[in-house]
Design a protein around this motif. Sequence first.
Motif, PDB file in Angstrom:
ATOM      1  N   MET A  53       0.923  -1.134   0.155  1.00 39.04           N
ATOM      2  CA  MET A  53       0.036  -0.001  -0.205  1.00 39.04           C
ATOM      3  C   MET A  53       1.031   1.266   0.132  1.00 39.04           C
ATOM      4  O   MET A  53       0.707   2.088  -0.716  1.00 39.04           O
ATOM      5  CB  MET A  53      -1.173   0.049   1.379  1.00 39.04           C
ATOM      6  CG  MET A  53      -1.709   1.162   1.297  1.00 39.04           C
ATOM      7  SD  MET A  53      -2.678   1.398   2.918  1.00 39.04           S
ATOM      8  CE  MET A  53      -1.423   1.337   4.221  1.00 39.04           C
ATOM      9  N   ILE A  54       1.891   1.296   0.699  1.00 35.63           N
ATOM     10  CA  ILE A  54       2.897   2.440   0.848  1.00 35.63           C
ATOM     11  C   ILE A  54       3.518   2.801  -0.364  1.00 35.63           C
ATOM     12  O   ILE A  54       3.798   3.708  -0.861  1.00 35.63           O
ATOM     13  CB  ILE A  54       3.950   2.281   2.023  1.00 35.63           C
ATOM     14  CG1 ILE A  54       3.056   2.345   3.419  1.00 35.63           C
ATOM     15  CG2 ILE A  54       4.876   3.283   1.971  1.00 35.63           C
ATOM     16  CD1 ILE A  54       4.059   2.077   4.564  1.00 35.63           C
ATOM     17  N   TYR A  55       4.238   1.490  -1.346  1.00 34.63           N
ATOM     18  CA  TYR A  55       4.583   1.561  -2.360  1.00 34.63           C
ATOM     19  C   TYR A  55       3.916   2.116  -3.417  1.00 34.63           C
ATOM     20  O   TYR A  55       4.180   3.169  -4.134  1.00 34.63           O
ATOM     21  CB  TYR A  55       5.263   0.267  -2.742  1.00 34.63           C
ATOM     22  CG  TYR A  55       5.891   0.303  -3.999  1.00 34.63           C
ATOM     23  CD1 TYR A  55       7.135   0.900  -3.999  1.00 34.63           C
ATOM     24  CD2 TYR A  55       5.435  -0.192  -5.156  1.00 34.63           C
ATOM     25  CE1 TYR A  55       7.973   0.945  -5.429  1.00 34.63           C
ATOM     26  CE2 TYR A  55       5.792  -0.107  -6.224  1.00 34.63           C
ATOM     27  CZ  TYR A  55       7.353   0.233  -6.639  1.00 34.63           C
ATOM     28  OH  TYR A  55       7.826   0.572  -7.630  1.00 34.63           O
ATOM     29  N   PHE A  56       2.815   1.558  -3.641  1.00 34.32           N
ATOM     30  CA  PHE A  56       2.033   2.197  -4.710  1.00 34.32           C
ATOM     31  C   PHE A  56       1.186   3.355  -4.578  1.00 34.32           C
ATOM     32  O   PHE A  56       0.775   4.198  -5.272  1.00 34.32           O
ATOM     33  CB  PHE A  56       0.931   1.048  -5.052  1.00 34.32           C
ATOM     34  CG  PHE A  56       1.283  -0.250  -5.669  1.00 34.32           C
ATOM     35  CD1 PHE A  56       2.127  -0.268  -6.834  1.00 34.32           C
ATOM     36  CD2 PHE A  56       1.626  -1.420  -5.160  1.00 34.32           C
ATOM     37  CE1 PHE A  56       2.481  -1.064  -7.620  1.00 34.32           C
ATOM     38  CE2 PHE A  56       1.985  -2.571  -5.735  1.00 34.32           C
ATOM     39  CZ  PHE A  56       2.472  -2.403  -7.259  1.00 34.32           C
ATOM     40  N   SER A  57       1.181   3.661  -3.277  1.00 32.80           N
ATOM     41  CA  SER A  57       0.560   4.944  -3.005  1.00 32.80           C
ATOM     42  C   SER A  57       1.554   6.330  -3.334  1.00 32.80           C
ATOM     43  O   SER A  57       1.153   7.297  -3.525  1.00 32.80           O
ATOM     44  CB  SER A  57       0.196   5.442  -1.318  1.00 32.80           C
ATOM     45  OG  SER A  57      -0.913   4.348  -1.208  1.00 32.80           O
ATOM     46  N   THR A  58       2.893   5.822  -3.041  1.00 36.28           N
ATOM     47  CA  THR A  58       4.002   6.794  -3.276  1.00 36.28           C
ATOM     48  C   THR A  58       4.026   6.953  -5.003  1.00 36.28           C
ATOM     49  O   THR A  58       4.709   7.832  -5.487  1.00 36.28           O
ATOM     50  CB  THR A  58       5.211   6.502  -2.637  1.00 36.28           C
ATOM     51  OG1 THR A  58       5.481   5.189  -3.160  1.00 36.28           O
ATOM     52  CG2 THR A  58       5.000   6.659  -1.253  1.00 36.28           C
ATOM     53  N   GLY A  62      -2.572   8.918  -5.834  1.00 36.23           N
ATOM     54  CA  GLY A  62      -3.471   8.824  -4.657  1.00 36.23           C
ATOM     55  C   GLY A  62      -3.181   7.588  -3.833  1.00 36.23           C
ATOM     56  O   GLY A  62      -2.425   6.863  -4.053  1.00 36.23           O
ATOM     57  N   ILE A  63      -4.101   7.544  -2.678  1.00 37.70           N
ATOM     58  CA  ILE A  63      -3.916   6.231  -1.826  1.00 37.70           C
ATOM     59  C   ILE A  63      -4.427   5.061  -2.288  1.00 37.70           C
ATOM     60  O   ILE A  63      -5.385   4.908  -3.055  1.00 37.70           O
ATOM     61  CB  ILE A  63      -4.612   6.592  -0.515  1.00 37.70           C
ATOM     62  CG1 ILE A  63      -3.952   7.769   0.211  1.00 37.70           C
ATOM     63  CG2 ILE A  63      -4.871   5.356   0.570  1.00 37.70           C
ATOM     64  CD1 ILE A  63      -4.904   8.283   1.687  1.00 37.70           C
ATOM     65  N   SER A  64      -3.569   3.930  -2.167  1.00 38.01           N
ATOM     66  CA  SER A  64      -4.059   2.781  -2.594  1.00 38.01           C
ATOM     67  C   SER A  64      -5.118   1.998  -1.686  1.00 38.01           C
ATOM     68  O   SER A  64      -4.633   1.554  -0.644  1.00 38.01           O
ATOM     69  CB  SER A  64      -2.926   1.772  -3.054  1.00 38.01           C
ATOM     70  OG  SER A  64      -3.259   0.690  -3.506  1.00 38.01           O
ATOM     71  N   PHE A  65      -6.233   1.858  -2.167  1.00 37.32           N
ATOM     72  CA  PHE A  65      -7.542   1.376  -1.376  1.00 37.32           C
ATOM     73  C   PHE A  65      -7.667  -0.144  -1.475  1.00 37.32           C
ATOM     74  O   PHE A  65      -8.211  -0.541  -0.690  1.00 37.32           O
ATOM     75  CB  PHE A  65      -8.801   2.259  -1.694  1.00 37.32           C
ATOM     76  CG  PHE A  65      -9.015   3.430  -1.370  1.00 37.32           C
ATOM     77  CD1 PHE A  65      -8.872   3.714   0.185  1.00 37.32           C
ATOM     78  CD2 PHE A  65      -8.785   4.362  -2.083  1.00 37.32           C
ATOM     79  CE1 PHE A  65      -9.237   5.075   0.660  1.00 37.32           C
ATOM     80  CE2 PHE A  65      -8.900   5.852  -1.592  1.00 37.32           C
ATOM     81  CZ  PHE A  65      -8.931   6.095  -0.293  1.00 37.32           C
ATOM     82  N   HIS A  66      -7.088  -0.722  -2.563  1.00 32.33           N
ATOM     83  CA  HIS A  66      -7.221  -2.006  -2.852  1.00 32.33           C
ATOM     84  C   HIS A  66      -6.513  -2.808  -1.593  1.00 32.33           C
ATOM     85  O   HIS A  66      -7.150  -3.856  -1.066  1.00 32.33           O
ATOM     86  CB  HIS A  66      -6.278  -2.508  -4.129  1.00 32.33           C
ATOM     87  CG  HIS A  66      -7.241  -1.983  -5.306  1.00 32.33           C
ATOM     88  ND1 HIS A  66      -6.598  -0.822  -5.959  1.00 32.33           N
ATOM     89  CD2 HIS A  66      -8.282  -2.511  -5.898  1.00 32.33           C
ATOM     90  CE1 HIS A  66      -7.381  -0.533  -6.969  1.00 32.33           C
ATOM     91  NE2 HIS A  66      -8.313  -1.686  -7.096  1.00 32.33           N
TER      92      HIS A  66
END
Length: 113
Positions: A53-58, A62-66
């Motif tokens: 989640m942290i990697y794909f949000s950066t 946006g924030i990765s909700f998956h």
Amino acid sequence: MLEAALSILIVVGAIFTLIGSLGLARMPDFYSRLHGPTKATTLGVGSLLIASMIYFSTQDDGISFHEILVTLFLFITAPVSAHLLSKAALHLRVKSLVAPPREVEEADAGECK
């Protein structure tokens, strides 16, 4: 700094997942085997999902909700499924290799003497 934090989360997740898998394979009876995957593996997969989640949000805008949804689903369903499996095993009278605890009356009688 971000790469170090992600690396730590991935290594911690892999260690917890490995410990849970070893617990599943090496424990002697059903009830003990149930404990490994529900505790250690849940923490392991949870930390791997947090790292993802942290990697794909950066990387995205946006924030990765998956990953948040998968983590919530995992943390809700793992204890419930473990509880249902243990209740089914108790209903089927699956034997445990661990000796049962002393009865409450025996403990109270021993303390009164």
